[in-house]
Write a protein that holds these residues in place. Structure first.
Motif, PDB file in Angstrom:
ATOM      1  N   ARG A  78      -4.539 -13.782 -40.478  1.00  0.00           N
ATOM      2  CA  ARG A  78      -3.198 -14.729 -40.332  1.00  0.00           C
ATOM      3  C   ARG A  78      -2.269 -13.995 -41.424  1.00  0.00           C
ATOM      4  NH1 ARG A  78      -3.852 -20.924 -41.582  1.00  0.00           N
ATOM      5  NH2 ARG A  78      -1.472 -20.781 -40.588  1.00  0.00           N
TER       6      ARG A  78
ATOM      7  N   SER B 127      -0.538 -10.964 -39.665  1.00  0.00           N
ATOM      8  CA  SER B 127       0.208 -11.337 -38.651  1.00  0.00           C
ATOM      9  C   SER B 127       1.496 -11.763 -39.105  1.00  0.00           C
ATOM     10  CB  SER B 127      -0.648 -12.365 -37.728  1.00  0.00           C
ATOM     11  OG  SER B 127       0.257 -13.094 -36.670  1.00  0.00           O
TER      12      SER B 127
ATOM     13  N   PHE C 176       4.927 -12.161 -36.979  1.00  0.00           N
ATOM     14  CA  PHE C 176       4.346 -13.258 -36.138  1.00  0.00           C
ATOM     15  C   PHE C 176       3.735 -14.338 -36.912  1.00  0.00           C
ATOM     16  CE2 PHE C 176       3.569  -9.007 -34.440  1.00  0.00           C
ATOM     17  CZ  PHE C 176       4.428  -9.151 -33.324  1.00  0.00           C
TER      18      PHE C 176
END
Length: 285
Positions: free
Chosen positions: A220, A223, A228
């Motif tokens: 995460r 990303s 993102f």
């Protein structure tokens, strides 16, 4: 070609490095001789050595991208092609675009963009073990090294260090941290790996500490850094501190670290300081 371009309007002397630490000594010698500008064609490790040789002097640093990733040169807005970057730097010199900028210092050594503590340092170590591949496949190699380090080369079962900032606040369960003087952390191809936008050459240091190395939280964060998902600073397993003049990392035993992409081994304590206006830097116009 670069030497010819620089020599058109400037008196140029060329020196080549041949061992670790040589670039720093060449830069110190140039500063002692009253040279106006040292142009460094090399990777981030060589650039770090030159910056350490020039910090605190009146000789300016002009970086040219000559390595595999060239994080710092690209951070200040230079093209990743050394010939194109030479033209941009010549424009900066002709317009007198030389500014004093701040650097970080860790245990007395200056750094330009970041210091990796823990997991990140072992990734760099694994990349350096395959140095012959680094120039030709640096980004795939970095991704490969990240996964192999997570699975095989780093102890993820326990916290490795504590972090204490200049206000005396901190945490004691750090698994992996990055102390920033500038952002981004690195580039994957042409995409910047943005972690902490507050890290700039005219502000204090920033540090991002991972309090877990579980796979899903780590993915995460990656990303988010690539643009993102949610802001990386809002992820609950991260501790983020900005605008720091000083911080200390104390290990629960020895831990690895790297400086500007150069693996430096293991230590049990790192003392960070921000040194404002310590380096004269040639910037794009």
């Amino acid at each position: 070609m670069i030497q010819k371009a620089l020599s058109a309007d400037h008196q140029v002397t060329v020196a080549e490095t041949n061992r670790r630490g040589h670039a720093s000594r060449l830069a110190q010698g140039a500063a002692n001789d009253g040279v106006d500008v040292v142009v460094c064609l090399g990777g981030d490790g060589t650039l770090n050595e030159v910056a350490n040789g020039l910090a605190g002097t009146n000789t300016a640093l002009a970086p040219l991208p000559g390595g595999s990733t060239n994080v710092f040169a690209r951070t200040i807005g230079l093209p990743n092609d050394p010939i194109e970057a030479t033209g941009v730097l010549l424009d900066g010199l002709s317009s007198d675009r030389i500014e004093r900028v701040g650097l970080g210092a860790v245990n007395g050594r200056y750094f330009l963009f970041h210091v990796g503590i823990g997991f990140d340092a072992v990734v760099v170590k694994q990349v350096e073990r395959r140095a012959a591949l680094k120039r030709y496949a640096s980004h795939p190699l970095f991704i490969y090294a990240t996964f192999t380090t997570w699975f095989r080369h780093y102890d993820r079962t326990r916290p490795r260090f504590s972090v204490t900032d200049n206000w005396g606040d901190g945490i004691d369960d750090g698994y992996f941290a990055i102390c920033f003087n500038t952002n981004p952390y690195t580039y994957l191809g042409n995409r910047p790996f943005n972690v902490i936008p507050e890290a700039t050459l005219d502000r204090g240091l920033a540090i991002v500490t991972f309090r877990s190395l579980a796979l899903w939280p780590l993915l995460r964060a990656v990303s988010s850094a690539l643009g993102f998902g949610r802001d990386i600073r809002r992820l609950k397993h991260l501790d983020v501190r900005t605008d720091l003049s000083r911080l200390v990392v104390d290990g629960h035993g020895p831990f690895p670290y790297q400086v500007d992409g150069d693996y430096l081994g293991e230590t049990e304590r790192l003392v960070f300081e921000h040194r404002p206006d310590v380096l004269r830097l040639v910037l794009p116009p």
